[in-house]
Design an enzyme around this catalytic site. Structure first.
Site, short mmCIF file in Angstrom:
data_model
loop_
_atom_site.label_atom_id
_atom_site.label_comp_id
_atom_site.label_asym_id
_atom_site.label_seq_id
_atom_site.Cartn_x
_atom_site.Cartn_y
_atom_site.Cartn_z
N HIS A 1 0.58 -0.72 -0.15
CA HIS A 1 0.34 0.35 0.09
C HIS A 1 0.60 1.34 -0.16
O HIS A 1 0.49 2.38 -1.16
CB HIS A 1 -0.74 -0.02 1.39
O1 RIB Z 1 -4.97 0.20 4.83
C1 RIB Z 1 -3.82 0.06 4.48
C2 RIB Z 1 -2.30 1.42 5.19
O2 RIB Z 1 -3.32 0.68 6.73
C3 RIB Z 1 -1.36 1.44 5.06
O3 RIB Z 1 -0.74 2.37 5.45
C4 RIB Z 1 -0.74 -0.04 6.38
O4 RIB Z 1 0.66 0.44 6.30
C5 RIB Z 1 -1.49 0.75 7.61
O5 RIB Z 1 -0.94 1.78 7.53
#
Ligand code: RIB
Ligand code: CA
Length: 310
Positions: free
Chosen positions: A239
């Site tokens: 992500h």
């Molecule tokens: O939903 C994904 C996000 O939530 C990413 O930034 C992961 O590191 C968590 O913080």
């Protein structure tokens, strides 16, 4: 080539660590500051992990500042079952020897934004508490940040609830403050970040590179991988690397201008990012871009290249 000055705000969990490793290797970027925020894990862990990962990649020169230890109004809710009790999936790396910075994240971010006179790009890959606090305390910062690239939200679905993504859900009031601030926001929500995944073969390959940074990747991803397969994801969703990679390779991503509001009330839809992208009805306040597609092959190869180069 003029490097892009970027400030990274992170809740240094497992995929945040990959994003920091990537950012340290992308020649298009100049990391001018990092700030830690509570989210995946406690502020203490996020702050230490950011310092230690930067030290591991040879960037103790990058100053790291501590920010919020909890959301603006609601209780902190972490993702320790995903990122482990220390935020790095239990992996242990040497402590950074860099001096501990005492200034607060939001003040240091403001000073850097003033110094760069409107050229600063901010990548926020955790809850938006620090960014919102900077806007509340230093309102003129909105004219000093060139763009804000966030990992957060989802136009469709969610991960922490059927309607909400973790970073937004953890502090929706902060997110709405940011989206209403007037700063140009590029949103890399689950719509695109769940397409930016490393499959098992990719993970085995990175873990086989045999350097201390690839060893961190190998040792920190067990709980994250288990979570992703439980969620029926196709692999390790990287992500937080999406907004970072976008800065170096915007051509690998596809986004659409839209308006985005955050649901800060209610229960079922609490933390949902609501967009007018697919309706005739358009919000008045429309200064966001929501990203939906990524060239996964190029994305994955660039991450592998970063880990190979240590
Ligand atoms: O939903 C994904 C996000 O939530 C990413 O930034 C992961 O590191 C968590 O913080
Ligand atoms: Ca994160």
């Amino acid at each position: 080539m003029k490097k892009i000055p970027v400030w990274i705000d992170t809740d240094t969990g497992v995929d945040d660590a990959v994003a920091l490793v990537l950012a340290s290797k992308l020649e298009e970027l100049d990391i001018v500051g990092v700030s830690a925020v509570a989210g995946n894990t406690s502020l203490e862990n996020a702050f230490r992990n950011a310092r230690d990962v930067l030290s591991l990649v040879g960037r103790e020169d990058v100053k790291v500042y501590a920010g919020a230890d909890r959301p603006l109004f609601i209780k902190l809710f972490t993702a320790e079952k995903v990122h482990g009790s220390n935020g790095l999936g239990g992996a242990i790396i040497p402590l950074s020897k860099a001096e501990i910075e005492k200034d607060k994240a939001w003040d240091s971010l403001y000073e850097k934004a003033k110094e760069l006179k409107g050229e600063l790009v901010v990548c926020a890959v955790g809850p938006l508490t620090n960014i919102a606090t900077a806007i509340i305390k230093h309102p003129d910062i909105v004219d000093l940040i060139k763009e804000l690239d966030i990992m957060g939200g989802a136009l469709i679905g969610g991960n922490v609830s059927p309607c909400a993504e973790f970073n937004i859900y953890t502090d929706p009031q902060a997110a709405e403050t940011v989206f209403r601030s007037g700063i140009k926001v590029n949103m890399f929500g689950l719509d695109v970040t769940e397409k930016a995944y490393l499959n098992d073969e990719d993970c085995v390959q990175i873990a086989s590179y045999g350097n201390k940074v690839s060893d961190l990747f190998r040792d920190s991803n067990e709980s994250y991988r288990a979570y992703q397969s439980k969620m029926k994801r196709k692999g390790l969703c990287e992500h937080d690397s999406c907004p970072i990679m976008y800065l170096a390779h915007p051509e690998w991503f596809e986004g659409h201008e839209c308006g985005i509001y955050v649901e800060t009330q209610g229960t079922i839809t609490f933390g949902k990012t609501v967009s007018d992208l697919w309706t005739d009805y358009k919000f008045e306040d429309r200064h966001c871009k929501a990203f939906l597609e990524v060239d996964r092959e190029k994305f994955v190869e660039a991450i592998k290249e970063a880990y190979r180069s240590f």
